[in-house]
Design an enzyme around this catalytic site. Sequence first.
Site, PDB file in Angstrom:
ATOM      1  N   GLY A  50       0.809  -1.211   0.000  1.00 52.91           N
ATOM      2  CA  GLY A  50       0.000   0.000   0.000  1.00 52.91           C
ATOM      3  C   GLY A  50       0.841   1.260   0.000  1.00 52.91           C
ATOM      4  CB  ALA A  51       4.258   1.859  -1.075  1.00 55.56           C
ATOM      5  N   GLY A  54      -0.802   7.966   1.257  1.00 52.05           N
ATOM      6  CA  GLY A  54      -0.855   8.034   2.713  1.00 52.05           C
ATOM      7  C   GLY A  54       0.428   7.653   3.414  1.00 52.05           C
ATOM      8  CE1 TYR A 217      -8.370  -0.243  10.169  1.00 54.15           C
ATOM      9  CE2 TYR A 217      -8.581   0.702  12.373  1.00 54.15           C
ATOM     10  CZ  TYR A 217      -7.859   0.534  11.195  1.00 54.15           C
ATOM     11  OH  TYR A 217      -6.632   1.138  11.064  1.00 54.15           O
TER      12      TYR A 217
END
Length: 336
Positions: A50-51, A54, A217
């Site tokens: 997920g780079a 954010g 979550y």
Amino acid sequence: MAVGTAAALLAALGGILWLAARRFVGSSVQRLHQGGDSGLMRGKTVLITGANSGLGRATAAELLRLGARVIMGCRDRERAEEAAGQLRREVCPTGGPDSGPNSGGAGEVVVKELDLASLSSVRSFCQEMLQEEPRLDVLINNAGVFQCPYMKTEDGFEMQFGVNHLGHFLLTNLLLGLLKSSAPSRIVVVSSKLYKYGDINFEDLNSEQSYNKSFCYSRSKLANILFTRELARRLEGTSVSVNVLHPGIVRTNLGRHIHIPLLVRPLFNLVSWAFFKTPEEGAQTAVYLASSPEVEGVSGKYFGDCKEEELLPKAMDESVARKLWDISEVMVGILK
């Protein structure tokens, strides 16, 4: 009335100035962790999930500045390539698309497709990694889904548990051999303080009996911590360390599923600007755990703001951690 209005305006102005001052000081404190040895990570390969945005993107940028070769494992290749191009221009401006360790001290950026909501994608990604990469010095499990409506992964798992825990569980296990052969190496897991509100319900891990997006979550983030601690136990004596962190409250697109009423948004934006961390600030603990000599050999610990923190007893329950590990192996199809 005029005096009262003026007083209210002055009070509001004072409040805004106070928030601004607090924001500036907070940023200065966070920046103290930056500016380390520009060659600290030279010659080391780091995989960040997920780079492309954010926290992941900010972590990638900082490790590139330290000289690392960064592999961006992302679901959307087009967005990842765009982010990689931006990083090359911002961090390694002299190196161009093929910037390397000698381009002004900055590292190299590589994009690989990885969808953590698909176990077949995780397996294909790892097969490619093992074929093409001679070493892996740091794995940063950063990607995450936050409080989404009920949906399932390609393999039928509740999305938050499937991506945040199971996808990374399989990824890490399939890359363990490469990490061990590259030792001393590190694994960094991004969790959340919200783990405190979660619980591991082995009777309904897939949330088919009931679903609460906030609770699920928190459950996935608690699973991250239990996974880290059990993995640390299994890795004793291998020179592969694994630690988990919470980044604090950060302004990222992770909250895209959270609905904020239109009239409240200006106030929310002001509050988030004043009190939430920037992605660069939030990334500091991940960068610290990935690169700092101070944590060489430290494993199985929980960090926040680059310091070790205590965990609630439920996050240290060894029997729950082992049971979760065993069930996770079955869910992702890891064969003994």
